[in-house]
Design an enzyme around this catalytic site. Structure first.
Site, PDB file in Angstrom:
ATOM      1  N   ASP A   7      68.203 156.913 102.903  1.00 45.32           N
ATOM      2  CA  ASP A   7      68.668 157.344 104.329  1.00 45.32           C
ATOM      3  C   ASP A   7      69.815 156.244 104.624  1.00 45.32           C
ATOM      4  OD1 ASP A   7      69.070 157.477 107.290  1.00 45.32           O
ATOM      5  OD2 ASP A   7      67.262 158.555 107.394  1.00 45.32           O
ATOM      6  N   HIS A   8      70.822 156.721 104.573  1.00 39.04           N
ATOM      7  CA  HIS A   8      71.909 155.645 104.638  1.00 39.04           C
ATOM      8  C   HIS A   8      72.214 154.968 105.912  1.00 39.04           C
ATOM      9  CE1 HIS A   8      74.300 158.829 106.392  1.00 39.04           C
ATOM     10  NE2 HIS A   8      75.073 157.893 106.835  1.00 39.04           N
ATOM     11  N   HIS A  31      67.523 160.203 109.912  1.00 40.97           N
ATOM     12  CA  HIS A  31      68.443 159.225 110.748  1.00 40.97           C
ATOM     13  C   HIS A  31      67.699 158.917 111.748  1.00 40.97           C
ATOM     14  CE1 HIS A  31      71.143 159.895 107.573  1.00 40.97           C
ATOM     15  NE2 HIS A  31      71.470 160.726 108.034  1.00 40.97           N
TER      16      HIS A  31
END
Lengths: 360, 510
Positions: free
Chosen positions: B194-195, B258
């Site tokens: 999950d950047h 996110h």
């Protein structure tokens, strides 16, 4: 010289009204943002150093917002005087949307200055922000407990010292007093990338296996950077825990000449290690660090002027050869690099006793 | 074998050399994010010596053609610029492997090629499989990796897998994917990326909360009125994104992963340590404690979905969501969502977390704002006009990363008048040096075996459990909550404002 060029230092102001003048400076320029993460004091006893330092600080503030306090001292002058200038170094922020400015106050002192220096600097700190003190040149008697007890990070360059052993012993004593100050030797910063590259090579199992069977270490440095070579050696010895032959009661302790110092060590496996620290005027600051055993050569090398180093491993058919970044030779970049890393520099503290022992 | 030179040299886990196999190597993510991230690590000397990259994709390409394509984009997007000397060395580590994702023989050839690379490198056979392909191929890739024996850790080596989002489209598909992954790789070798968690400001949430003694005593329902998490985008469905987006929607695309990750970082208890499981244990407790909106009525009461209609963004005329390229003209997919989340724990009892995400909003911004309760109604509250608003702590995630604190101050003058003032910290102002890209940090962490910034299986499933009730109410109930409309370029539908108004709150003006 200073009188002709003080325009570069900004507006000359009365020492007693520095803060008031700084406020006026910001009131004149409402479009800019005043940023500061630290107080950066730059001290020099060299003639006209504050002009040069103003340029260096201009470069440093691109990455490190600070209140800069430049101090130039002529201690040999008979009259005691003090002059002050204020200016701001401004840069566009990364997004290009803001003009971010850092204040600079420059002080030129003459005559006996110990007490005045301390009071002048400390009266103009941004409260609550750490004090980074960059001492340029020899460590003079102004460097006393009353001064260093208030410093958070102390930047110096042992390459500039004519008697590094004496000055480093002073630093070591200071650290032994339990002062919370973090020492930052720019000569140590110069070897950072090389140490990083060397350490990374020993992640390789073949290199790691060969380490205890090292027979030779060759370190080549420019004669102006003898200390960098000795620090790298001290780091290797401290990390590995190898013993000096002298301490083991074996013959052959060290040989010194103008172009080379030799040291002898023994590894935990009983392998004899000969270390040559060579001083070559045609070398880069730190031109070569090479550890060789019968089966493996680990090498980090740099050509003069190159922004990169070669990181090499040769173990039979297994070879690594790649480019990695080298440390900058520029003082402002070295300081900026050091400031980026923060921390207490515990590795330097750990290495220091071994380093001092080698210098003896 | 221990490397004595590593001690105290760098304050992070040590990444190990490996071969990175990227599935979906011809895609945008590989070209724009993954390879530039690896290149930047190489430029900074942070990439371990001996890292190789193998691109796995269906198109027929030579190594050189693949490298050339990567170089062209790297020149445009690399954070550190493009240095021909470094690139020419870096590209020698890049290879291309052509195969269909379902072709068993292609994986056998891959295994042989990886063995060959290990032999050439003379080092250990660590493998990092990065599944960046379309989600429909995730199962195929994982199953075939297993059949080819590539999931097995060779002696003294590791084999890890990074799975890109979307990690499922609902709870059953996420559970299915987790099953497939767990049949193939151990959980400790699975990295669900999950950047957002790799962003500097997201990592700073824990630092802000737990390295500053002044916040934690106030971080509870005694002092906090509510918390808002906003992710605003000023783009629509450009670049053909409509096809994917219309199947996903704002809730699945951004909130499930996110924004709920950010929420769990804000709401979690202090972990016992900074280990991966220490942190993730606390995050999952938050997700598990979210009150479930498990009836259409509760969804209607606590969640607002919306679509933009034609309007203006950044001075440009834009079409409505349903008129967008590759979007169904009768689409019931939300381009905007606002929801109220309640966390049933001692700390957060009755403190609403309002989460909103939308496309075609006035500007791009992601932030978390913590709204503190107003002071007691004595002293200054007794003045005409009272105290103008409570304290608000804002953590800006992007683009203008930083932290600000709003407080109340007296206006200079003989009379006692109060105005809000703001203390502001901007990363870009204080730190001139740019932050690394999230993918740089996350790739290094994976090479170092540090999963702290990756989602664990139970986190993903708990998040889907919460989201599924809402999706079910919207798409499968007899009387689904309505789809609200708002003009593109405004801050969302009126219904979203009403959601907060019921509790006496309002959205923060960004």
């Amino acid at each position: 010289m200073l009188d002709k060029c003080t325009r570069a230092l900004g507006k000359e102001v009365a020492v007693g009204s520095v803060d008031q003048e700084l406020r006026l400076l910001w009131e004149e320029d409402k479009a800019s943002t005043n940023a500061s993460l630290m107080n950066l004091a730059v001290y020099s006893e060299e003639d006209d150093a504050i002009l040069k330092n103003s340029e260096i600080v201009q470069a440093i503030t691109k990455e490190h917002a600070c209140r800069a306090i430049l101090i130039g001292i002529d201690r040999d002058a008979s009259d005691a005087s003090i002059r002050a200038w204020i200016t701001a170094h401004c840069h566009l922020s990364r997004q290009g949307s803001k003009s971010v400015c850092c204040e600079q106050i420059a002080f030129q002192l003459t005559g006996r200055a110990t007490g005045r220096l301390r009071n002048t600097v400390f009266a103009h700190l941004n409260s609550d922000l750490p004090l980074v003190f960059w001492w340029q040149g020899e460590l003079s008697d102004i460097f006393t407990e009353r001064l260093y007890s208030l410093i958070d990070r102390f930047i110096f360059d042992s390459a500039q010292w004519s008697e590094p052993l004496l000055s480093l012993q002073k630093i070591n004593r200071m650290l032994g007093e339990g002062v919370g100050l973090a020492p930052m030797d720019l000569e140590w910063t110069r070897s950072y990338q090389a140490r990083l590259a060397l350490a990374a090579l020993f992640d390789d199992p073949l290199a790691a296996q060969a380490l205890e069977y090292t027979q030779q270490i060759r370190i080549v440095v420019h004669p102006d950077h003898r200390m960098a070579g000795m620090q790298v050696l001290a780091w290797i010895v401290q990390s590995t825990g190898w013993q000096r032959s002298r301490d083991l009661g074996l013959c052959g302790d060290q040989d010194n000449s103008d172009t080379e110092d030799r040291f002898y060590f023994e590894t935990h496996q009983g392998s004899d290690v000969t270390v040559r620290v060579e001083y070559d005027a045609s070398s880069a600051t730190l031109g070569l660090v090479e550890l060789s055993s019968a089966d493996c050569v680990v090498r980090v090398s740099r050509e003069v002027g190159s922004a990169y180093m070669h990181q090499q491993l040769e173990a039979g058919a297994h070879q690594i050869d790649r480019l990695v970044p080298a440390a900058s030779d520029d003082a402002s970049e070295l300081v900026a690099d050091q400031l980026s890393r923060g921390g207490k520099n515990t590795l330097y503290r750990t290495m220091l006793p071994v380093y001092l022992d080698l210098l003896k | 074998m221990k490397n004595p030179f590593r001690k105290d040299l760098v304050s992070r886990s040590r990444p190990e050399a490996c071969t990175v196999v990227i599935f979906g190597a011809t895609g945008d993510l590989t070209h724009r994010k993954l390879v530039p991230a690896l290149y930047n690590l190489q430029v900074e000397g942070a990439l371990p010596a001996g890292v190789r990259i193998v691109g796995f994709a269906r198109r027929d390409k030579s190594d050189q053609e693949f490298r050339t394509g990567l170089e062209e984009l790297n020149k445009k997007v690399s954070r550190s610029g493009h240095d021909d000397t470094i690139w020419s060395e870096f590209e020698q580590t890049i290879h291309y492997h052509q195969s269909e994702f379902q072709d068993e023989e292609g994986y056998q050839r891959l295994a042989e090629r990886l063995d060959e690379i290990d032999r050439e490198r003379g080092g250990k056979g660590n493998r990092l499989f990065y599944i960046a392909s379309a989600p429909s191929f995730f199962d195929d890739v994982l199953e075939h990796l297993k059949k080819a024996g590539l999931n097995k850790n060779k002696e003294g080596c590791w084999a890890r897998v990074i799975v890109e989002k979307p990690f499922g489209t609902d709870l059953p598909t996420a559970q299915h994917l987790n099953e497939v992954v767990s049949r193939t790789f151990e959980e400790e070798d699975t990295y669900r990326i999950d950047h957002y968690l790799g962003k500097e400001t997201a990592q700073n949430i824990m630092v802000l909360r737990f390295a500053n003694a002044i916040f934690e005593p106030l971080w509870n329902n005694n002092y906090i009125s509510h918390i808002q998490i906003t992710c605003a985008e000023n783009l629509g469905m450009e670049g053909g994104r409509g096809g994917y987006y219309d199947k996903a929607g704002a809730l699945r695309d951004m909130v499930q992963n996110h924004l709920l990750q950010l929420l769990s970082l804000v709401a979690m208890e202090p972990p016992t340590d900074l280990s991966a499981d220490g942190v993730r244990d606390e995050k999952v407790k938050v997700l598990r404690s979210m009150r479930q909106w498990d009836t259409p009525e509760l969804v209607a009461e606590n969640v607002v979905r919306g679509q933009y209609i034609a309007g203006h963004v950044d001075g440009e005329k834009v079409v409505g969501y349903r008129e967008e390229d590759r979007v169904d003209p009768e689409s019931m997919t939300e381009s905007y969502v606002a929801l109220k989340v309640l966390i049933d724990t001692w700390r957060w009892s009755e403190v609403p977390f309002y989460v909103r995400m939308g496309k075609q909003l006035p500007k791009k911004a992601t932030e978390i704002s913590v709204h503190f309760k107003e002071p007691p109604t004595v002293l200054f509250n007794a003045l005409a006009g009272g105290v103008p608003g409570g304290n608000v702590l804002v953590i800006r995630i992007q683009p203008d990363e930083g932290i600000s604190l709003r407080m109340v101050s007296k206006i200079p003058g003989a009379s006692l008048r109060l105005e809000p003032v703001k203390m502001d910290f901007h990363y870009s102002t204080s730190f001139g040096k740019g932050s690394p890209e999230a993918y740089e940090r996350l790739l290094l962490d994976c090479m170092a075996g540090d999963a702290t910034l990756f989602a664990r299986r139970d986190e993903v499933e708990e998040a889907w459990k919460f989201i599924d009730h809402i999706e079910h109410a919207w798409h499968n109930s007899e009387e689904p909550p309505p789809m609200a409309e708002f003009v593109a370029g405004t801050w969302g539908p009126k219904e979203a404002d009403d959601l907060l108004k019921k509790s006496g709150h309002k959205w923060r003006r960004l």
